[in-house]
Design a protein around this motif. Structure first.
Motif, PDB file in Angstrom:
ATOM      1  N   LEU A 238       0.829  -1.209   0.000  1.00  0.00           N
ATOM      2  CA  LEU A 238       0.000   0.000   0.000  1.00  0.00           C
ATOM      3  C   LEU A 238       0.863   1.259   0.000  1.00  0.00           C
ATOM      4  O   LEU A 238       0.632   2.190  -0.782  1.00  0.00           O
ATOM      5  CB  LEU A 238      -0.925   0.008   1.222  1.00  0.00           C
ATOM      6  CG  LEU A 238      -2.070  -1.004   1.232  1.00  0.00           C
ATOM      7  CD1 LEU A 238      -2.837  -0.921   2.547  1.00  0.00           C
ATOM      8  CD2 LEU A 238      -3.018  -0.776   0.059  1.00  0.00           C
ATOM      9  N   GLY A 239       1.860   1.290   0.870  1.00  0.00           N
ATOM     10  CA  GLY A 239       2.740   2.453   0.938  1.00  0.00           C
ATOM     11  C   GLY A 239       3.532   2.660  -0.337  1.00  0.00           C
ATOM     12  O   GLY A 239       3.708   3.795  -0.806  1.00  0.00           O
ATOM     13  N   SER A 240       3.992   1.565  -0.917  1.00  0.00           N
ATOM     14  CA  SER A 240       4.782   1.644  -2.150  1.00  0.00           C
ATOM     15  C   SER A 240       3.992   2.295  -3.272  1.00  0.00           C
ATOM     16  O   SER A 240       4.481   3.207  -3.961  1.00  0.00           O
ATOM     17  CB  SER A 240       5.229   0.239  -2.580  1.00  0.00           C
ATOM     18  OG  SER A 240       6.048  -0.356  -1.601  1.00  0.00           O
ATOM     19  N   PHE A 241       2.770   1.842  -3.455  1.00  0.00           N
ATOM     20  CA  PHE A 241       2.003   2.344  -4.598  1.00  0.00           C
ATOM     21  C   PHE A 241       1.292   3.668  -4.319  1.00  0.00           C
ATOM     22  O   PHE A 241       0.928   4.375  -5.260  1.00  0.00           O
ATOM     23  CB  PHE A 241       1.049   1.265  -5.104  1.00  0.00           C
ATOM     24  CG  PHE A 241       1.774   0.229  -5.915  1.00  0.00           C
ATOM     25  CD1 PHE A 241       2.078   0.456  -7.249  1.00  0.00           C
ATOM     26  CD2 PHE A 241       2.220  -0.943  -5.325  1.00  0.00           C
ATOM     27  CE1 PHE A 241       2.786  -0.472  -7.992  1.00  0.00           C
ATOM     28  CE2 PHE A 241       2.934  -1.884  -6.054  1.00  0.00           C
ATOM     29  CZ  PHE A 241       3.220  -1.648  -7.396  1.00  0.00           C
ATOM     30  N   GLU A 242       1.134   4.017  -3.060  1.00  0.00           N
ATOM     31  CA  GLU A 242       0.690   5.379  -2.760  1.00  0.00           C
ATOM     32  C   GLU A 242       1.765   6.366  -3.224  1.00  0.00           C
ATOM     33  O   GLU A 242       1.468   7.404  -3.829  1.00  0.00           O
ATOM     34  CB  GLU A 242       0.426   5.532  -1.261  1.00  0.00           C
ATOM     35  CG  GLU A 242      -0.882   4.894  -0.807  1.00  0.00           C
ATOM     36  CD  GLU A 242      -1.052   4.920   0.700  1.00  0.00           C
ATOM     37  OE1 GLU A 242      -0.195   5.524   1.393  1.00  0.00           O
ATOM     38  OE2 GLU A 242      -2.037   4.340   1.193  1.00  0.00           O
ATOM     39  N   ALA A 243       3.020   6.024  -2.952  1.00  0.00           N
ATOM     40  CA  ALA A 243       4.138   6.867  -3.396  1.00  0.00           C
ATOM     41  C   ALA A 243       4.241   6.871  -4.917  1.00  0.00           C
ATOM     42  O   ALA A 243       4.495   7.913  -5.534  1.00  0.00           O
ATOM     43  CB  ALA A 243       5.442   6.365  -2.779  1.00  0.00           C
ATOM     44  N   TYR A 244       4.041   5.714  -5.527  1.00  0.00           N
ATOM     45  CA  TYR A 244       4.122   5.607  -6.987  1.00  0.00           C
ATOM     46  C   TYR A 244       3.056   6.477  -7.651  1.00  0.00           C
ATOM     47  O   TYR A 244       3.328   7.181  -8.635  1.00  0.00           O
ATOM     48  CB  TYR A 244       3.947   4.148  -7.400  1.00  0.00           C
ATOM     49  CG  TYR A 244       4.222   3.886  -8.863  1.00  0.00           C
ATOM     50  CD1 TYR A 244       5.527   3.874  -9.348  1.00  0.00           C
ATOM     51  CD2 TYR A 244       3.178   3.634  -9.760  1.00  0.00           C
ATOM     52  CE1 TYR A 244       5.790   3.628 -10.691  1.00  0.00           C
ATOM     53  CE2 TYR A 244       3.431   3.386 -11.097  1.00  0.00           C
ATOM     54  CZ  TYR A 244       4.742   3.385 -11.560  1.00  0.00           C
ATOM     55  OH  TYR A 244       5.003   3.148 -12.886  1.00  0.00           O
ATOM     56  N   ARG A 245       1.865   6.455  -7.093  1.00  0.00           N
ATOM     57  CA  ARG A 245       0.771   7.240  -7.672  1.00  0.00           C
ATOM     58  C   ARG A 245       0.978   8.741  -7.469  1.00  0.00           C
ATOM     59  O   ARG A 245       0.575   9.543  -8.314  1.00  0.00           O
ATOM     60  CB  ARG A 245      -0.561   6.773  -7.082  1.00  0.00           C
ATOM     61  CG  ARG A 245      -0.989   5.431  -7.658  1.00  0.00           C
ATOM     62  CD  ARG A 245      -2.257   4.881  -7.076  1.00  0.00           C
ATOM     63  NE  ARG A 245      -2.693   3.707  -7.833  1.00  0.00           N
ATOM     64  CZ  ARG A 245      -3.730   2.943  -7.506  1.00  0.00           C
ATOM     65  NH1 ARG A 245      -4.448   3.230  -6.427  1.00  0.00           N
ATOM     66  NH2 ARG A 245      -4.056   1.900  -8.253  1.00  0.00           N
ATOM     67  N   THR A 246       1.606   9.096  -6.371  1.00  0.00           N
ATOM     68  CA  THR A 246       1.923  10.513  -6.164  1.00  0.00           C
ATOM     69  C   THR A 246       2.903  10.994  -7.230  1.00  0.00           C
ATOM     70  O   THR A 246       2.736  12.074  -7.814  1.00  0.00           O
ATOM     71  CB  THR A 246       2.524  10.742  -4.768  1.00  0.00           C
ATOM     72  OG1 THR A 246       1.551  10.400  -3.782  1.00  0.00           O
ATOM     73  CG2 THR A 246       2.937  12.195  -4.571  1.00  0.00           C
ATOM     74  N   GLN A 247       3.922  10.176  -7.494  1.00  0.00           N
ATOM     75  CA  GLN A 247       4.897  10.540  -8.523  1.00  0.00           C
ATOM     76  C   GLN A 247       4.262  10.554  -9.912  1.00  0.00           C
ATOM     77  O   GLN A 247       4.604  11.397 -10.751  1.00  0.00           O
ATOM     78  CB  GLN A 247       6.084   9.576  -8.488  1.00  0.00           C
ATOM     79  CG  GLN A 247       6.945   9.689  -7.238  1.00  0.00           C
ATOM     80  CD  GLN A 247       7.469  11.101  -7.020  1.00  0.00           C
ATOM     81  OE1 GLN A 247       7.088  11.770  -6.062  1.00  0.00           O
ATOM     82  NE2 GLN A 247       8.328  11.562  -7.909  1.00  0.00           N
ATOM     83  N   SER A 248       3.338   9.636 -10.155  1.00  0.00           N
ATOM     84  CA  SER A 248       2.626   9.616 -11.438  1.00  0.00           C
ATOM     85  C   SER A 248       1.796  10.882 -11.612  1.00  0.00           C
ATOM     86  O   SER A 248       1.721  11.456 -12.709  1.00  0.00           O
ATOM     87  CB  SER A 248       1.713   8.385 -11.519  1.00  0.00           C
ATOM     88  OG  SER A 248       2.467   7.197 -11.502  1.00  0.00           O
ATOM     89  N   TYR A 249       1.168  11.314 -10.532  1.00  0.00           N
ATOM     90  CA  TYR A 249       0.370  12.546 -10.540  1.00  0.00           C
ATOM     91  C   TYR A 249       1.251  13.748 -10.878  1.00  0.00           C
ATOM     92  O   TYR A 249       0.899  14.585 -11.711  1.00  0.00           O
ATOM     93  CB  TYR A 249      -0.284  12.720  -9.171  1.00  0.00           C
ATOM     94  CG  TYR A 249      -0.994  14.038  -8.974  1.00  0.00           C
ATOM     95  CD1 TYR A 249      -2.267  14.253  -9.495  1.00  0.00           C
ATOM     96  CD2 TYR A 249      -0.387  15.066  -8.251  1.00  0.00           C
ATOM     97  CE1 TYR A 249      -2.917  15.471  -9.313  1.00  0.00           C
ATOM     98  CE2 TYR A 249      -1.027  16.282  -8.063  1.00  0.00           C
ATOM     99  CZ  TYR A 249      -2.290  16.480  -8.599  1.00  0.00           C
ATOM    100  OH  TYR A 249      -2.925  17.682  -8.422  1.00  0.00           O
ATOM    101  N   LEU A 250       2.416  13.808 -10.233  1.00  0.00           N
ATOM    102  CA  LEU A 250       3.339  14.913 -10.496  1.00  0.00           C
ATOM    103  C   LEU A 250       3.894  14.854 -11.918  1.00  0.00           C
ATOM    104  O   LEU A 250       4.072  15.884 -12.572  1.00  0.00           O
ATOM    105  CB  LEU A 250       4.488  14.878  -9.487  1.00  0.00           C
ATOM    106  CG  LEU A 250       4.122  15.215  -8.040  1.00  0.00           C
ATOM    107  CD1 LEU A 250       5.316  14.975  -7.122  1.00  0.00           C
ATOM    108  CD2 LEU A 250       3.644  16.665  -7.925  1.00  0.00           C
ATOM    109  N   LYS A 251       4.139  13.638 -12.392  1.00  0.00           N
ATOM    110  CA  LYS A 251       4.662  13.480 -13.751  1.00  0.00           C
ATOM    111  C   LYS A 251       3.644  13.966 -14.779  1.00  0.00           C
ATOM    112  O   LYS A 251       4.006  14.606 -15.783  1.00  0.00           O
ATOM    113  CB  LYS A 251       5.012  12.015 -14.012  1.00  0.00           C
ATOM    114  CG  LYS A 251       5.709  11.779 -15.345  1.00  0.00           C
ATOM    115  CD  LYS A 251       6.131  10.327 -15.496  1.00  0.00           C
ATOM    116  CE  LYS A 251       6.900  10.117 -16.797  1.00  0.00           C
ATOM    117  NZ  LYS A 251       7.345   8.703 -16.943  1.00  0.00           N
ATOM    118  N   ALA A 252       2.374  13.680 -14.528  1.00  0.00           N
ATOM    119  CA  ALA A 252       1.315  14.115 -15.444  1.00  0.00           C
ATOM    120  C   ALA A 252       1.232  15.637 -15.515  1.00  0.00           C
ATOM    121  O   ALA A 252       0.823  16.205 -16.535  1.00  0.00           O
ATOM    122  CB  ALA A 252      -0.024  13.534 -15.003  1.00  0.00           C
TER     123      ALA A 252
END
Length: 240
Positions: free
Chosen positions: A188-202
């Motif tokens: 859960l923690g790993s992909f919460e961080a991944y999605r935050t970075q994806s959001y910023l990348k977008a």
């Protein structure tokens, strides 16, 4: 006499079947070294399980977790025996450098403290090793592993690796933690961080190399239980 003999035969047969059943169940719950499976995918990233120690798992980056140092903590009970202890194997492969760093205070193991090591070629199966601190062992709670998972993911993306392997090493340190919940929280923690970075990348505020897989390590006795926790986390993430 025949009746007594028949009763004894029945009792011994029943006892044998009982022992056989327990033995079979115990075997079924213990995976062999090298066993691997893809538990599922989140946002296109495979989440794999692997029965292997952190010194022998092949990955661009190996993540391993350690508590704040206490004398002999990974070598003496209640730590797992040396032959089953991934952190001992990792330390041995690096000629004791992890113990030296911890004992000297160069790496204290405070909660979420990180240290990146580039091992000499041939010492580890991974190209790099990231240590993440778990803090005071007497204050450990499974909730911490959400933040640990996030830290591992952010560092992996920052380093530009295609994949990384994660070992919590909590059992190695002798902490009787809930295996499934720890695994759930790491994912859960790993992909919460991944999605935050994806959001910023977008929004063109971050950039990173696409990640192909995350490998979660577990010992033979904990592989199945950890897998249940991993699958639960994947289901939660994919439902969002």
């Amino acid at each position: 006499m025949k009746t007594k003999t028949s009763i004894y035969k029945f009792r011994y047969s029943y006892l044998f079947l009982l022992i056989l059943t327990f033995s079979f169940n115990g075997f079924a719950q213990t995976a062999s070294i090298g066993s691997t499976v893809t538990w599922g995918k989140v946002d296109g990233v495979a989440v794999n399980g692997l029965v292997q120690g952190p010194s022998a798992a092949e990955a661009d980056l190996q993540v391993a977790c350690v508590f704040e140092y206490t004398e002999g903590d990974i070598f003496n009970p209640p730590a797992l025996p040396a032959n089953l202890n991934g952190m001992v194997h990792l330390d041995d492969a690096l000629k004791g450098i992890i113990t030296e760093l911890r004992k000297s205070g160069k790496f204290t193991g405070h909660s979420l403290e990180t240290l990146l090591i580039t091992p000499p070629k041939g010492t580890l199966a991974s190209k790099q090793l990231l240590l993440i601190g778990l803090g005071d062992r007497t204050k450990f709670t499974p909730d911490l592993m959400i933040s640990v998972g996030s830290t591992a993911m952010r560092e992996a993306l920052r380093l530009g690796v295609s994949n990384y392997s994660f070992a919590s090493d909590i059992k190695d340190a002798g902490i009787d933690s809930p295996t499934a919940l720890v695994a759930t929280n790491v994912v859960l923690g790993s992909f919460e961080a991944y999605r935050t970075q994806s959001y910023l990348k977008a929004k063109k505020l971050a950039d990173y190399k696409p990640l192909t897989k995350v490998i979660l390590l577990a010992g033979p006795a904990f592989y199945t239980v950890a897998g249940e926790g991993i699958k639960e986390a994947i289901a939660k993430l994919n439902a969002k």
